[in-house]
Design a protein around this motif. Structure first.
Motif, PDB file in Angstrom:
ATOM      1  N   LEU A  18       0.825  -1.199   0.000  1.00  0.00           N
ATOM      2  CA  LEU A  18       0.000   0.000   0.000  1.00  0.00           C
ATOM      3  C   LEU A  18       0.864   1.256   0.000  1.00  0.00           C
ATOM      4  N   TRP A  19       1.917   1.259   0.807  1.00  0.00           N
ATOM      5  CA  TRP A  19       2.805   2.423   0.845  1.00  0.00           C
ATOM      6  C   TRP A  19       3.550   2.579  -0.477  1.00  0.00           C
ATOM      7  N   LEU A  20       3.970   1.475  -1.064  1.00  0.00           N
ATOM      8  CA  LEU A  20       4.655   1.538  -2.357  1.00  0.00           C
ATOM      9  C   LEU A  20       3.735   2.087  -3.433  1.00  0.00           C
ATOM     10  N   LEU A  21       2.499   1.618  -3.438  1.00  0.00           N
ATOM     11  CA  LEU A  21       1.536   2.090  -4.426  1.00  0.00           C
ATOM     12  C   LEU A  21       1.213   3.565  -4.201  1.00  0.00           C
ATOM     13  N   LEU A  22       1.100   3.968  -2.954  1.00  0.00           N
ATOM     14  CA  LEU A  22       0.827   5.370  -2.641  1.00  0.00           C
ATOM     15  C   LEU A  22       1.975   6.261  -3.101  1.00  0.00           C
ATOM     16  N   LEU A  23       3.204   5.831  -2.829  1.00  0.00           N
ATOM     17  CA  LEU A  23       4.373   6.608  -3.248  1.00  0.00           C
ATOM     18  C   LEU A  23       4.457   6.702  -4.764  1.00  0.00           C
ATOM     19  N   ALA A  24       4.268   5.574  -5.440  1.00  0.00           N
ATOM     20  CA  ALA A  24       4.345   5.556  -6.903  1.00  0.00           C
ATOM     21  C   ALA A  24       3.240   6.409  -7.520  1.00  0.00           C
ATOM     22  N   THR A  25       2.033   6.305  -6.973  1.00  0.00           N
ATOM     23  CA  THR A  25       0.912   7.087  -7.500  1.00  0.00           C
ATOM     24  C   THR A  25       1.156   8.576  -7.322  1.00  0.00           C
ATOM     25  N   THR A  26       1.628   8.961  -6.140  1.00  0.00           N
ATOM     26  CA  THR A  26       1.920  10.375  -5.875  1.00  0.00           C
ATOM     27  C   THR A  26       2.961  10.910  -6.845  1.00  0.00           C
ATOM     28  N   LEU A  27       4.015  10.140  -7.073  1.00  0.00           N
ATOM     29  CA  LEU A  27       5.101  10.578  -7.952  1.00  0.00           C
ATOM     30  C   LEU A  27       4.612  10.704  -9.401  1.00  0.00           C
ATOM     31  N   VAL A  28       3.980   9.649  -9.891  1.00  0.00           N
ATOM     32  CA  VAL A  28       3.552   9.636 -11.301  1.00  0.00           C
ATOM     33  C   VAL A  28       2.505  10.707 -11.563  1.00  0.00           C
ATOM     34  N   GLN A  29       1.501  10.789 -10.712  1.00  0.00           N
ATOM     35  CA  GLN A  29       0.426  11.748 -10.950  1.00  0.00           C
ATOM     36  C   GLN A  29       0.901  13.190 -10.725  1.00  0.00           C
ATOM     37  N   ALA A  30       1.865  13.392  -9.809  1.00  0.00           N
ATOM     38  CA  ALA A  30       2.399  14.740  -9.604  1.00  0.00           C
ATOM     39  C   ALA A  30       3.151  15.215 -10.838  1.00  0.00           C
ATOM     40  N   VAL A  31       3.933  14.315 -11.451  1.00  0.00           N
ATOM     41  CA  VAL A  31       4.652  14.676 -12.671  1.00  0.00           C
ATOM     42  C   VAL A  31       3.668  15.027 -13.782  1.00  0.00           C
ATOM     43  N   MET A  32       2.623  14.216 -13.944  1.00  0.00           N
ATOM     44  CA  MET A  32       1.615  14.499 -14.969  1.00  0.00           C
ATOM     45  C   MET A  32       0.870  15.798 -14.669  1.00  0.00           C
ATOM     46  N   PHE A  33       0.578  16.035 -13.397  1.00  0.00           N
ATOM     47  CA  PHE A  33      -0.187  17.212 -13.013  1.00  0.00           C
ATOM     48  C   PHE A  33       0.553  18.500 -13.352  1.00  0.00           C
ATOM     49  N   VAL A  34       1.853  18.555 -13.056  1.00  0.00           N
ATOM     50  CA  VAL A  34       2.607  19.775 -13.328  1.00  0.00           C
ATOM     51  C   VAL A  34       3.015  19.870 -14.795  1.00  0.00           C
ATOM     52  N   SER A  35       3.036  18.733 -15.494  1.00  0.00           N
ATOM     53  CA  SER A  35       3.477  18.746 -16.892  1.00  0.00           C
ATOM     54  C   SER A  35       2.366  19.190 -17.835  1.00  0.00           C
ATOM     55  N   TYR A  36       1.160  18.712 -17.601  1.00  0.00           N
ATOM     56  CA  TYR A  36       0.053  18.966 -18.520  1.00  0.00           C
ATOM     57  C   TYR A  36      -1.138  19.571 -17.789  1.00  0.00           C
ATOM     58  N   PRO A  37      -1.415  20.866 -17.966  1.00  0.00           N
ATOM     59  CA  PRO A  37      -2.654  21.437 -17.418  1.00  0.00           C
ATOM     60  C   PRO A  37      -3.849  21.026 -18.259  1.00  0.00           C
ATOM     61  N   LEU A  38      -5.036  21.414 -17.827  1.00  0.00           N
ATOM     62  CA  LEU A  38      -6.214  21.228 -18.669  1.00  0.00           C
ATOM     63  C   LEU A  38      -6.063  22.103 -19.905  1.00  0.00           C
ATOM     64  N   GLY A  39      -6.365  21.550 -21.060  1.00  0.00           N
ATOM     65  CA  GLY A  39      -6.214  22.315 -22.290  1.00  0.00           C
ATOM     66  C   GLY A  39      -7.326  23.320 -22.480  1.00  0.00           C
ATOM     67  N   ALA A  40      -7.069  24.259 -23.376  1.00  0.00           N
ATOM     68  CA  ALA A  40      -8.077  25.265 -23.680  1.00  0.00           C
ATOM     69  C   ALA A  40      -9.250  24.650 -24.429  1.00  0.00           C
ATOM     70  N   GLY A  41      -8.974  23.549 -25.158  1.00  0.00           N
ATOM     71  CA  GLY A  41     -10.026  22.867 -25.887  1.00  0.00           C
ATOM     72  C   GLY A  41     -10.533  23.621 -27.097  1.00  0.00           C
ATOM     73  N   SER A  42      -9.809  24.676 -27.499  1.00  0.00           N
ATOM     74  CA  SER A  42     -10.309  25.512 -28.587  1.00  0.00           C
ATOM     75  C   SER A  42     -10.366  24.769 -29.910  1.00  0.00           C
ATOM     76  N   ASN A  43      -9.462  23.818 -30.109  1.00  0.00           N
ATOM     77  CA  ASN A  43      -9.434  23.071 -31.365  1.00  0.00           C
ATOM     78  C   ASN A  43      -9.998  21.662 -31.211  1.00  0.00           C
ATOM     79  N   ASN A  44     -10.597  21.380 -30.065  1.00  0.00           N
ATOM     80  CA  ASN A  44     -11.200  20.077 -29.817  1.00  0.00           C
ATOM     81  C   ASN A  44     -12.694  20.295 -29.622  1.00  0.00           C
ATOM     82  N   ASP A  45     -13.454  20.009 -30.651  1.00  0.00           N
ATOM     83  CA  ASP A  45     -14.878  20.314 -30.633  1.00  0.00           C
ATOM     84  C   ASP A  45     -15.594  19.597 -29.493  1.00  0.00           C
ATOM     85  N   ASN A  46     -15.241  18.330 -29.247  1.00  0.00           N
ATOM     86  CA  ASN A  46     -15.917  17.567 -28.197  1.00  0.00           C
ATOM     87  C   ASN A  46     -15.624  18.145 -26.819  1.00  0.00           C
TER      88      ASN A  46
END
Length: 507
Positions: A18-46
């Motif tokens: 559980l601790w390993l999964l928590l650490l891995a999840t925090t690391l992976v999702q933190a990298v994704m969170f700071v790397s990619y914000p929500l897009g403007a969606g201006s060119n994505n009709d859906n």
């Protein structure tokens, strides 16, 4: 595994996992969170449409039913949009955090399911595979329903697994709760109804229960999920549109899939194809676009122009129709005939096109299912990676510690973390190669005849077949089934590992 056993052996939670999964999840999702914000969606009709629908619901307008865009995501996320709006310029980051945190629950739910059903080592392997699946990671960074559907699916499996050895009263409650989530899923993407049916039918595999109880569980899933969809149709869709038709884009989607199926539309294929070719020669008397200001028009199933304009449009003499019809979206027909009549015509054109060679169509569908099953990166259709790659981005400044303003089809000056974008994009192809094991894992699941694995395999296979038949093999369609790939691959790899190095199942 013997499904006739009264209950599964009790396996204590391994806190190290559980601790390993928590650490891995925090690391992976933190990298994704700071790397990619929500897009403007201006060119994505859906995505732009979903933002519009969320805004409408957040302002108190629940009559957002329409004949194009599914509304389940908007109805679920509108309260969070209202809440995060108070963060001002950080509101989009706050909404992204909500989606990332919700989607981060999936690996933990998968771990608990697998721990209870098999063993903790196999559970950890499966959960980590779900976590680092590059295809799955990206969807929480869009205002699209893929991640929400994935969470609902895994949550339903988790609740069902808890119900497996629960008391009768608790079992009924847990399955009813799962059915509520699946019911919401049904109007988040309408073609999920067959997958919900498979989930309900899977309770007949619970041979440790009397048949009457299994029938009751099946009925609970059917009645509640169908009831929620019916309530949506009665209370939101019909008052919004005046029609029971849920979607008027199926024909256009089918026609768009013809190039992938190696078919050509010809005027001589049949009477509907001839009429369609002739209608394409008519010139619209106004601009016929599908930009943001047309989103409210999708609540109108009939013509979007006046009766006089429609009559004038159809009164034109036909031009010279081409024998080979270009596969383009016939915007003018949607405006002047209405989306539902126009789409019905396109459906008939598609039927006339493919009816000449049904064997060719079956082969094309088989190839499409296989390409989705292994997530073939070179298959025709859309790229697997939806978030931007470095070469798709114009970096507007030098930034600080790698955080740079970006301009692309997705972003308008948003600040991305360039090292994370580079790393994710570089790792995506290599990590996603594990999907090559999906066909083997699928066969192994049916061979093993375990309730969880058979149900996951049947839902994945059915979902992919439906996409192949009814749409182009666009990855955002099967994003909602992303965890099912790893739920099959994880136990398959764990079983191979156990043959090499047996694991104490008492852990």
């Amino acid at each position: 595994m013997n499904e006739s056993s009264a209950c599964l052996p009790r396996r204590p939670l391994d806190r190290r996992h559980l601790w390993l999964l928590l650490l891995a999840t925090t690391l992976v999702q933190a990298v994704m969170f700071v790397s990619y914000p929500l897009g403007a969606g201006s060119n994505n009709d859906n995505e732009s449409a979903q933002k519009y629908l969320i805004s409408e619901v957040a302002q108190g307008n629940f009559l957002v039913g329409n004949v194009r865009y599914n509304t389940g995501y908007a109805l679920v996320m509108a309260p969070f949009k209202t809440l995060t709006h108070h963060f001002g310029r950080w509101s989009e980051r706050a909404l992204l955090l909500v989606q990332v945190l919700a989607s981060s629950a999936v690996p933990f739910l998968v771990y608990d399911i697998m721990r209870r059903r098999f063993d903790s080592r196999g559970a950890l392997i499966t959960a980590l595979l779900v976590l680092v699946d590059p295809f799955n990671l990206q969807w929480a960074h869009f205002q699209l329903p893929g991640w929400l559907l994935a969470l609902a699916t895994v949550s339903a499996f988790w609740l069902a697994q808890l119900a497996w050895s629960a008391s009768l009263r608790r079992r009924l409650g847990l399955v009813a709760l799962a059915a509520v989530g699946l019911g919401v899923m049904s109007f988040t993407r309408f073609n999920y109804a067959p997958l919900i049916a498979i989930f309900g039918l899977s309770f007949f595999m619970w041979t440790h229960l009397p048949f009457r109880q299994r029938l009751t569980l099946f009925s609970i899933v059917g009645v509640i999920s169908a009831g929620i969809l019916g309530a949506y149709i009665a209370l939101i869709h019909i008052p919004s549109t005046g029609t029971t038709t849920l979607s008027c884009t199926a024909g256009a989607t089918l026609v768009a899939s013809l190039p992938e199926e190696n078919f050509e539309m010809r005027a001589s294929n049949g009477p509907h194809s001839t009429i369609y070719a002739q209608l394409l020669t008519l010139r619209p008397g106004r601009s016929v676009d599908f930009f943001g200001d047309t989103y409210p028009l999708w609540q109108i199933p009939g013509p979007w122009v006046s009766a006089e304009e429609k009559a004038a449009f159809l009164a034109q003499p036909y031009g010279e129709a081409q024998e080979e019809i270009d596969i383009v979206f016939p915007a003018a027909l949607y405006w002047y005939l209405g989306p539902c009549p126009a789409d019905a015509l396109l459906y008939d054109v598609y039927a006339e096109t493919v009816s000449h060679d049904l064997l060719k169509l079956a082969v094309a569908h088989k190839d499409a299912v296989f390409n989705m099953l292994i997530q073939h990166p070179g298959a025709p259709s859309f790229p697997l990676q939806y978030v931007d790659r470095p070469e798709q981005v114009t970096w507007l400044d030098e930034g600080w510690l790698g955080f740079q303003r970006a301009e692309s089809a997705t972003y308008n000056g948003h600040r991305l973390w360039r090292p994370g974008v580079v790393a994710y994009s570089a790792l995506f192809p290599a990590l996603n190669l594990i999907k090559l094991l999906t066909p083997l894992a699928l066969v192994a699941a049916f061979w093993r005849r375990d309730w969880l694995l058979v149900t996951a395999a049947a839902m994945l296979l059915t979902g992919l077949i439906l996409i192949a038949i009814a749409a182009a093999i666009e990855p955002r369609y099967y994003a909602s089934m992303a965890p099912l790939f790893m739920i099959l691959i994880g136990p398959f790899l764990a079983d191979l590992l156990n043959r090499i190095r047996p694991y104490d199942t008492q852990h």
